[in-house]
Design an enzyme around this catalytic site. Sequence first.
Site, short mmCIF file in Angstrom:
data_model
loop_
_atom_site.label_atom_id
_atom_site.label_comp_id
_atom_site.label_asym_id
_atom_site.label_seq_id
_atom_site.Cartn_x
_atom_site.Cartn_y
_atom_site.Cartn_z
N ASP A 162 45.91 49.95 73.70
CA ASP A 162 44.33 50.81 72.20
C ASP A 162 45.56 51.21 71.70
O ASP A 162 46.35 52.79 72.06
CB ASP A 162 43.57 51.53 73.00
CG ASP A 162 42.82 52.44 71.49
OD1 ASP A 162 43.71 52.24 69.98
OD2 ASP A 162 42.36 53.12 71.41
N LYS B 139 50.86 54.16 62.46
CA LYS B 139 50.01 52.46 62.02
C LYS B 139 49.25 52.78 60.61
O LYS B 139 48.74 51.12 60.24
CB LYS B 139 48.02 53.12 63.66
CG LYS B 139 47.22 51.37 63.31
CD LYS B 139 46.20 52.09 64.53
CE LYS B 139 45.80 51.22 64.49
NZ LYS B 139 44.61 50.85 65.96
N GLU C 244 39.53 45.77 68.29
CA GLU C 244 39.12 46.90 68.83
C GLU C 244 37.52 46.99 68.84
O GLU C 244 37.16 47.17 69.64
CB GLU C 244 39.32 48.47 68.11
CG GLU C 244 41.29 48.63 68.24
CD GLU C 244 41.89 50.06 67.28
OE1 GLU C 244 40.89 49.60 65.93
OE2 GLU C 244 42.78 49.75 66.91
N ASP D 182 32.68 51.98 64.71
CA ASP D 182 34.59 52.13 65.22
C ASP D 182 35.21 53.51 63.92
O ASP D 182 35.83 52.23 63.09
CB ASP D 182 35.41 51.29 65.06
CG ASP D 182 36.50 51.79 66.24
OD1 ASP D 182 36.49 52.69 65.88
OD2 ASP D 182 37.12 50.57 66.63
#
Lengths: 607, 219
Positions: free
Chosen positions: A8, A71, A172, A194
């Site tokens: 992850d 990211k 994810e 999420d």
Amino acid sequence: MERIVGIDLGTTNSLIAFIDGDAPRVIADPLTGEKLLPSIVSFLEDGSNVVGQEAKARATEHPLTTIHSVKRFMGLGMSHVSEEDRLRYRFVETQGSGDGIVRFTLLGKFLTPPEVSALILRELKARAEASLQEPIKKVVITVPAYFNDSQRPATKDAGRLAGLDVVRLVNEPTAASLAYGLDQKEEGLIAVYDLGGGTFDISLLRLHTGIFEVLATNGDTRLGGDDMDLRIAERFVFPLLPTELRQDAQILRAALQAAEQAKKALSEAEETQVVLDVPARNVRATCTLSRRELEAAVEDIVMRTLGPCRQALKDAGLEPRDIEAVVLVGGSTRMPLVRQRIGAFFGQTPLTDLNPDEVVALGAAVQADTLSGRRRDMLLLDVVPLALGIETMGGVMSRLIERNTTIPTSVKEMYTTAVDNQTAVDVHVLQGERELVQDCRSLARFKIPIEPQPAGVPRVEMTFMIDANGILNVTATDIRTGRERSVEVKPSYGLTDEEIERLLEESIDFAEDDVSKRLLIEARTEADTVLNATDKALQQNATFLLAGEDIFIRSAMQDLKRAYEGDDYNLIRDVTEKLSEATTPFAQRIMDASIQDALGHKRLSEI
Amino acid sequence: MSTVQEVRCWRCAHQHQAMLFCPACQAIQLVPPQADYFSVLGLPRHPALDEKLLARRYYELSRQLHPDLYQTGTPQEQEASLNNTALLNRAYRTLRDAVPRGQYWLELHGEQLGKENNRVPPKLAALVFAVHEQLEEASATRAAGKADEAQAELGHIREDLHAQLSQLRAELASNFSQWSENETQPGLLQALKTTLSALAYLHTLLRDVEKESEASWNV
């Protein structure tokens, strides 16, 4: 069976997990026991870098040489960088169009987001190797479901740059559903909400008999806990400071850290102290913050997640009450406000049985297990998050693949020419839900070469294939000749294959396990063996040589010795092969004689 | 009509009737690109299909063909798995809803929607004008700051359109059930075209309603 691990690669924290027996488990740092690796890289004057907790500790003192939340920049161009970003990072400003891939400038080095992410991946790889006591090569990496087709290849590139083979990118929320489904043997409709440090995803899935079918997904790849930290800093910390300090990178970094700490504390406590303390600058400020004040300040950010939730439900043809379970993923879902708002929206209490920080990594490990061929009872059917199309006349996007189409998927499109003797057709691939090209994200441009012919005669069929990673591949087939050619796609905001190769070559610690060096050593070892054996045979069995054969073999040996001095492992292999061929009849004679000899002895003993 | 085609297994060269897996060596086979969506899903070539069976077939085939299951396979197996799954997904997406299924049925009979269909049936034209007028009214209500009222007006238009939609869908289902398997029926084909084109207009109108509705939400 080669092990595949799950990663992850988060905005705030990253984790690596594997299947331990039957259950997925996150691998902790062998020294500290920490499972979360802060996704922070700090660069030192001597050219080295530190990752994780150590980098976090350096962040306030070295704000401009420490990269947080990389990211957020994956797969972006300079035109997507905000003024806010420019306060916290230093970028290479490109000339002319002002676009092209984002590059950070750090201590005289230029680094793209995939290169920085690769450093985080290397750290995770080292952690897993130390813990499992075996080399790690193959990985599954998770990405936000709403990542587009620039952000996905950028993530794969980061893996390649870290010396990893990224066998699959998994969304994810889908990964999280695997971890949940595994635990509870769920059947029915579930929503995975999420909300992480930098990205937000909502995915709706139908679970039945081990199939995890995504019905719709939506989200925002620039919405998360980072935005709340900034809001808290702006609303509560900055007013305590003189204005000139608010634009200061070091103070800003410290303020964001203080805000993050206060936000976390308020998930448990009703009231906390926000403490900004930068001794090096002689700045210290504190204030009291209550949960109610925090919630009032960030409410609009939380409410922004509901739009994508509504859209996903609409796309799936569902109402909130149809959802049988709501799963919360990501650190930001620890906030009571988020739980309350989402609970109210779906009319039920969300599930929080699994640690929201770990559930994605655990699911990635489960999917890795399937891909390695060890597990066959679960199957993911995922979708493409955004429509994909091409530019047509008048700057309009013509959609080829609609959003929420199950992947892999492919579509064929016929092209011809508009002008006589045209030698190429330009194709511009776009992604997004809007109708005008300028409102969509440019993914790639390429030219299809065409043999010059009258207008409208050439027929080229393009196949746009979105693979199981959600990544686009393009092939062109000339209908007249039936010849297929691969198309060189130039990513709008990505690294080309050549750039990645070059970066890999430049990377110093890569030289150690450089494949070509290994192959050279192997070729030389093989050459040694053959040379020694031939030498020995020539000395001991010279009587078996035919006239002139001696010279022939010795010349082949000379050739090999010459090749041996060079570093072309292909040449060494070829010449070794030639020497073996040259000595085959000679060796055969020696072999025959020894067999005769053995038989002869036997006959003697029989007498 | 389609005839069953013989192909050779890429691995063992065994000749078979375009099966998904070679009957001799069990290797996954590339589905011929010209295979129609019904045959890809192993269903009779007929527009009135059993939707439950369609879904079951889709999941069964996904479990056999998906690229996740061939990650450790040879390049040929991976290519066949990727292409077959892409085709399977497209076939399922087309057939599971009556409207795209109807359009595909037209295509199979060499027809296409909206090509020479320039004449809008008068009844439809009247509907389009009426709805656009109502949308303008809703927009004016919203502009006057009465968002809730605007939503209520939009709700009425939506209900109206949905009622007509279900009627057209019933027409579609009835058209589908009248086809016999192996012949083209020009009358049915023309009726199918008319119904599908009316549906396309209704869907466009509904999209306009949603656009206006979103604008009201965001006030």
